[in-house]
Write an enzyme that holds these catalytic residues in place. Structure first.
Site, PDB file in Angstrom:
ATOM      1  N   PRO A  26      29.031  34.359  44.257  1.00 27.78           N
ATOM      2  CA  PRO A  26      29.856  33.629  43.272  1.00 27.78           C
ATOM      3  C   PRO A  26      31.102  33.507  43.822  1.00 27.78           C
ATOM      4  O   PRO A  26      31.926  34.166  44.284  1.00 27.78           O
ATOM      5  CB  PRO A  26      30.009  35.053  42.134  1.00 27.78           C
ATOM      6  CG  PRO A  26      29.893  36.301  43.013  1.00 27.78           C
ATOM      7  CD  PRO A  26      28.766  35.937  44.084  1.00 27.78           C
ATOM      8  N   CYS A 112      37.380  41.148  43.020  1.00 27.81           N
ATOM      9  CA  CYS A 112      38.479  39.932  43.147  1.00 27.81           C
ATOM     10  C   CYS A 112      39.658  40.666  43.519  1.00 27.81           C
ATOM     11  O   CYS A 112      40.358  41.556  42.695  1.00 27.81           O
ATOM     12  CB  CYS A 112      38.622  39.375  42.061  1.00 27.81           C
ATOM     13  SG  CYS A 112      39.463  37.996  41.646  1.00 27.81           S
TER      14      CYS A 112
END
Length: 546
Positions: A26, A112
């Protein structure tokens, strides 16, 4: 007839090893619907991922279809979400399960590093320092997906360095974190094999290349949690490395040897006991790629037959002088891959050199062939997708904009093309005009001119459509002209409303045919310079101000 004492026909067939997985990572502003559809044109087997979608976005946006690119043609595909509030993540997960039930898995992002995510919002990588919150979120997601039996997984780093300089980058810390998530029912983990540095010292892009890679720590997790599955992510340069990492250095030679044995050697049992029966989750004397297990004892033989690792052999670890990679990374593949190393994940290379991934189905999964043979075939199919999702807006009188998928449904006043795009979509005969049988040539030209002055296909839509193919000619001599033409046409406001499909077709028409028709290169024939490498350059080190 007398019973045979030891016939090969009496042996219980051994279960074939589970197929390894190839994941396309992703990526923010990359893993769009357009990107996913183009990658699915290149490979039918790779596992696609959405970009991370925040829980609040899922619960409150008016354009959820734009953020969750689900289509049955995209399967297998994983939906990744982000958040730290257990209730909202659970409700977001339920929305996905009930409205987009075709996803094969839902993943929680604990990876992240951006300041906005880990700093302001306190989710993403920072959850590695708050196992309690991470566990609560996973539990809520598990409850929401239980009815549909939707698997829940976690993507995280191997360690974290906080903004105050405190570092949690040990195997013990990682085992403790994974163990707590495992207790909440999570059995699959995608491990980005670098620590994450948050607090602004490194940007998200630098966090993907600067911290040293530590593949051996992922192998250790496999051995410590034999009932869990792990996917190795970060720094994998191409398909050859990907297959080697998740199957082991001995894979090719072992398969050849096994084939020879099964074709005539009488001592099949002895071979399988030595080569196939060894528990891949137990270190062997050949496992020399981790300083964190080099001194363990091999118990696979049991008792007095156990052996210690050869301390005179080159030792791997982080920093690793043996691998000789920048920043001390250790990227050595295992000799025999752990059986629960479920697969590998590659990200940025898909954007930089998408043509490499035409070979996933054949080279990685063992299929007889791949979906496309050359760039022309891939681009032609992609144009059909773009033309169906972003229809031309040069021939309609509707003022609404086409900014995202799904686009507004409009009625064109001609089935042919405008004066610009008719070369691909047909001429504008009088009979083509919907409800305008008596329209004159002057009126027709005025309609086209009026529509051309309006920006109905947005810059963002054009950009998302072209991003997946901008690197398609990576390494091809003369191939930059395709990217140049795409960029030039995307900026030309006269052609924008003709749609991204037209822009791609026009770019294809302006470059030599041999560039489009040259066959894709097989993985085993790629030169070293044709494979992008994502490890920081030498001399790039972490320096925190005191």
């Amino acid at each position: 007839m007398a019973a045979q004492s030891s016939s090969s026909s009496e042996r219980t067939p051994k279960e074939e090893p589970k197929q390894k997985e190839f994941h396309i990572a992703p990526m923010l502003d990359v893993s769009t619907q357009e990107f996913c559809h183009f990658m699915r044109i290149l490979t039918k087997r790779a596992i696609l991922w959405t970009e991370m979608v925040v829980d609040d976005t899922i619960l409150h946006t008016e354009h959820l279809d734009h953020h969750l690119p689900y289509h049955s043609k995209l399967s297998p595909i994983v939906c990744q979400i982000g958040g730290r509030n257990a209730d909202s993540c659970g409700r977001a997960c339920r929305v996905i399960v009930e409205s987009y039930g075709g996803y094969d898995e839902i993943n929680l992002n604990i990876d992240c590093p951006s300041s906005r995510v880990s700093g302001e919002r306190k989710f993403g990588a920072i959850l590695m320092h708050d196992a309690s919150a991470a566990c609560d979120v996973v539990s809520a997601m598990q409850r929401s997906a239980k009815d549909r039996r939707m698997p829940i997984s976690v993507k995280c780093r191997i360690g974290i360095e906080l903004d105050d300089g405190e570092v949690f980058d040990t195997l013990d810390h990682l085992i403790g974190f994974i163990g707590k998530l495992r207790e909440r029912g999570c059995r699959k983990f995608v491990i980005h094999a670098r620590k994450c540095v948050i607090g602004g010292l490194l940007s998200p892009a630098q966090n993907r290349i600067v911290p040293p890679l530590n593949y051996p720590r992922v192998y250790e997790l496999c051995r410590y949690f034999p009932d869990c599955e792990f996917v190795l992510n970060a720094g994998i340069p191409g398909l050859a490395s990907a297959r080697m990492l998740c199957r082991g250095k001995d894979y090719e030679s072992m398969m050849e040897e096994r084939a020879g044995v099964e074709n005539g050697d009488e001592d099949v049992d002895a071979y399988e006991n030595v080569h196939v029966g060894v528990n891949a989750n137990t270190p062997t004397e050949h496992d020399d790629c981790s300083g964190e297990w080099n001194n363990q004892v091999d118990s696979s033989s049991g008792g007095s037959n156990s052996v210690k690792h050869d301390t005179h052999r080159p030792q791997h670890g982080v920093p690793c002088a043996t691998c000789n990679a920048s920043n001390g990374s250790c990227v050595e593949p295992p000799t025999v891959a752990p059986s629960n190393l479920a697969g590998v994940m590659i990200g940025r290379a898909c954007r930089e050199h998408p043509a490499m991934f035409w070979d996933v189905d054949r080279y990685f999964y063992g299929e007889a062939s791949n979906p496309c043979r050359n760039r022309r075939e891939a681009l032609e199919e992609y144009c059909l997708f773009l033309e169906s999702c972003f229809p031309r807006r040069c021939c309609d009188g509707d003022a609404r904009k086409s900014a995202r998928i799904p686009t507004p449904k409009v009625e064109m006043f001609t089935s042919g093309g405008c004066p610009i795009c008719k070369e691909f979509y047909g001429d504008d005969d009088d009979d083509d005009y919907v409800g305008s049988t008596d329209i004159s040539t002057e009126e027709r030209n005025a309609l086209f001119k009026e529509q051309a002055a309006k920006e109905k296909l947005t810059t963002a839509a054009i950009g998302r459509s072209l991003t997946p193919i901008r690197g398609l000619f990576f390494g091809v001599y003369g191939g930059k002209c395709f990217k140049t033409q795409c960029d030039k046409l995307a900026k030309d406001r006269r052609v924008r409303n003709c749609g991204p499909g037209y822009i791609v077709r026009k770019a294809m028409a302006t470059i030599p045919a041999e560039l489009l028709d040259v066959p894709f290169v097989k993985t085993e024939d790629l030169a070293e310079g044709d494979v992008p490498v994502h490890i920081s350059p030498s001399g790039c080190h972490l320096k925190r101000c005191s």
